[in-house]
Design a protein around this motif. Structure first.
Motif, mmCIF file in Angstrom:
data_model
loop_
_atom_site.group_PDB
_atom_site.id
_atom_site.type_symbol
_atom_site.label_atom_id
_atom_site.label_comp_id
_atom_site.label_asym_id
_atom_site.label_seq_id
_atom_site.Cartn_x
_atom_site.Cartn_y
_atom_site.Cartn_z
ATOM 1 N N LEU A 140 0.828 -1.206 0.000
ATOM 2 C CA LEU A 140 0.000 0.000 0.000
ATOM 3 C C LEU A 140 0.861 1.256 0.000
ATOM 4 C CD1 LEU A 140 -2.792 -1.021 2.539
ATOM 5 C CD2 LEU A 140 -2.822 -1.198 0.038
ATOM 6 N N LYS A 141 0.192 2.386 -0.256
ATOM 7 C CA LYS A 141 0.869 3.679 -0.322
ATOM 8 C C LYS A 141 0.681 4.435 0.989
ATOM 9 C CE LYS A 141 -1.732 5.265 -3.599
ATOM 10 N NZ LYS A 141 -2.814 4.244 -3.559
ATOM 11 N N SER A 142 1.552 5.376 1.224
ATOM 12 C CA SER A 142 1.379 6.258 2.375
ATOM 13 C C SER A 142 0.041 6.976 2.243
ATOM 14 C CB SER A 142 2.518 7.279 2.420
ATOM 15 O OG SER A 142 2.339 8.158 3.520
ATOM 16 N N GLY A 143 -0.723 6.989 3.320
ATOM 17 C CA GLY A 143 -2.054 7.604 3.296
ATOM 18 C C GLY A 143 -3.186 6.609 3.140
ATOM 19 N N ASP A 144 -2.847 5.357 2.801
ATOM 20 C CA ASP A 144 -3.881 4.327 2.697
ATOM 21 C C ASP A 144 -4.286 3.860 4.098
ATOM 22 O OD1 ASP A 144 -3.832 4.451 -0.051
ATOM 23 O OD2 ASP A 144 -2.592 2.660 -0.317
ATOM 24 N N THR A 145 -5.392 3.112 4.159
ATOM 25 C CA THR A 145 -5.957 2.703 5.446
ATOM 26 C C THR A 145 -6.293 1.218 5.444
ATOM 27 O OG1 THR A 145 -6.936 4.897 5.813
ATOM 28 C CG2 THR A 145 -7.866 3.071 7.079
ATOM 29 N N ILE A 146 -6.007 0.570 6.565
ATOM 30 C CA ILE A 146 -6.413 -0.821 6.799
ATOM 31 C C ILE A 146 -7.342 -0.855 8.003
ATOM 32 C CG2 ILE A 146 -5.632 -3.098 7.563
ATOM 33 C CD1 ILE A 146 -3.011 -2.607 6.071
ATOM 34 N N VAL A 147 -8.448 -1.582 7.865
ATOM 35 C CA VAL A 147 -9.327 -1.861 9.006
ATOM 36 C C VAL A 147 -9.288 -3.369 9.233
ATOM 37 C CG1 VAL A 147 -11.640 -1.718 9.986
ATOM 38 C CG2 VAL A 147 -10.811 0.118 8.486
ATOM 39 N N ASP A 148 -8.864 -3.762 10.419
ATOM 40 C CA ASP A 148 -8.644 -5.164 10.758
ATOM 41 C C ASP A 148 -9.811 -5.672 11.610
ATOM 42 O OD1 ASP A 148 -7.734 -7.618 11.582
ATOM 43 O OD2 ASP A 148 -6.002 -6.850 12.696
ATOM 44 N N PHE A 149 -10.600 -6.602 11.049
ATOM 45 C CA PHE A 149 -11.758 -7.156 11.740
ATOM 46 C C PHE A 149 -11.465 -8.485 12.432
ATOM 47 C CE2 PHE A 149 -13.742 -4.310 8.652
ATOM 48 C CZ PHE A 149 -14.772 -3.740 9.391
ATOM 49 N N ALA A 150 -10.220 -8.930 12.395
ATOM 50 C CA ALA A 150 -9.885 -10.193 13.070
ATOM 51 C C ALA A 150 -10.085 -10.039 14.570
ATOM 52 C CB ALA A 150 -8.439 -10.578 12.777
ATOM 53 N N ASN A 151 -10.484 -11.114 15.236
ATOM 54 C CA ASN A 151 -10.619 -11.078 16.694
ATOM 55 C C ASN A 151 -9.239 -11.272 17.316
ATOM 56 O OD1 ASN A 151 -13.377 -10.679 16.670
ATOM 57 N ND2 ASN A 151 -13.854 -12.849 16.752
ATOM 58 N N ALA A 152 -8.419 -10.248 17.186
ATOM 59 C CA ALA A 152 -7.024 -10.343 17.623
ATOM 60 C C ALA A 152 -6.859 -9.820 19.045
ATOM 61 C CB ALA A 152 -6.133 -9.546 16.673
ATOM 62 N N GLN A 153 -5.780 -10.232 19.696
ATOM 63 C CA GLN A 153 -5.413 -9.625 20.969
ATOM 64 C C GLN A 153 -5.083 -8.158 20.729
ATOM 65 O OE1 GLN A 153 -2.376 -12.733 21.956
ATOM 66 N NE2 GLN A 153 -3.219 -12.532 24.020
ATOM 67 N N TYR A 154 -5.529 -7.317 21.640
ATOM 68 C CA TYR A 154 -5.352 -5.876 21.412
ATOM 69 C C TYR A 154 -3.881 -5.485 21.344
ATOM 70 C CZ TYR A 154 -4.314 -5.049 26.385
ATOM 71 O OH TYR A 154 -3.741 -5.043 27.638
#
Length: 296
Positions: free
Chosen positions: A83-97
């Protein structure tokens, strides 16, 4: 934003369908290409390689709907180089915080914005309106907040400050869910095994669904299954735990907060996975040794 959903399993595909219903153009990516044969849409583009996101003219928004753990962590590492600088990821995995915080720091180093998001409501919620808990409120754009809110039921979306806060909430949410499920299951078992009355459990749960204090989505879920088969004969007596309750109990110990109901509900699940519990054998052996209670 150019929206890409990575992970087109039950949750990912249903969120994708909901966005398509709302008129969005969506990219989809999954290593299992069979999904392409089962679903197509004029506004859905299946990607063969996520490297194409590097050349996107718009900012990328990537929604990760993959299992928590190495699969999600590996994908985040891959996207950090894509990805490029300024892009966004939203992580929906039930991960440890804590894992979410590490991912955010990893991505911030290359200018990529990261949000963790708790997602509740199951497959039906993903398709028709979920409950979401977004972490990292202070860096979320208005467009992102509007999109995620549109995928939720009324009042079902809330953004919280601090990376990891969304997954922390989902951890606690799932721990509470364990306790509620265990209480319902134990009550139904007593009704089934008691010797005073003949109860139709589908009828009982249908009764309780309307107006009772314990009316809930979980009660509706078990009513639906009992209405199909009063003996639940297609289900085994083994119940797995996915990790969140364990993390919650560990956190509660660290914070010195008592969570006995949730702890016991997790232990009950763990015990269900044992084909033969050695502790039960040990109890039987002690009863025989001191009292002659022969159980073998």
């Amino acid at each position: 934003m150019q929206i890409t959903v990575v992970g087109l399993g039950k949750m990912g595909l249903n969120i994708t369908k909901q966005m398509l219903d709302k008129g969005h153009q969506v990219n989809g990516f999954d290593i299992n290409t069979s999904v392409r044969e089962s679903f197509s849409h004029a506004n859905l583009t299946y990607l063969d390689d996520l490297a194409v996101l590097k050349d996107a003219s718009d900012k990328n928004l990537v929604l990760l709907l993959l299992p928590a753990g190495p699969i999600t962590q590996g994908m985040i590492a891959q996207l950090a180089g894509t990805l490029k600088s300024g892009d966004t990821i939203v992580d929906f995995a039930n991960a440890q915080y804590q894992v979410s915080i590490e991912a955010a720091n990893q991505l911030a180093a290359v200018g990529i914005d990261y949000h963790d998001c708790g997602l509740s409501g199951g497959v039906h919620g993903a398709r028709y309106g979920a409950c979401m808990m977004l972490g990292g409120k202070e860096t979320a754009s208005k467009d992102l907040l509007a999109l995620l809110s549109s995928l939720c039921v009324a009042n079902g979306f809330q953004a919280y400050e601090g990376i990891g806060s969304g997954h922390y909430l989902k951890m606690v949410h799932n721990g509470i869910e364990y306790g509620m499920m265990q209480a319902l299951a134990e009550g139904l078992e007593l009704l089934k095994e008691q010797s005073h009355y003949q109860y139709d459990l589908a009828e009982v749960t249908g009764n309780w669904e309307f107006g009772s204090i314990i009316e809930s989505a979980l009660l509706s879920n078990i009513h639906a299954e009992l209405a199909k088969d009063k003996e639940l004969s297609s289900f085994t007596n083994q119940v797995a735990a996915s990790g969140e309750a364990k993390w919650m109990i560990q956190e509660a110990l660290e914070e010195e907060v008592a969570v006995p109901t949730i702890a016991l509900s997790l232990m009950k699940r763990n015990a269900s996975l044992k084909a033969l519990s050695f502790s039960n054998q040990a109890l039987s052996a002690m009863r025989y040794n001191f009292g002659g209670h022969k159980e073998f």
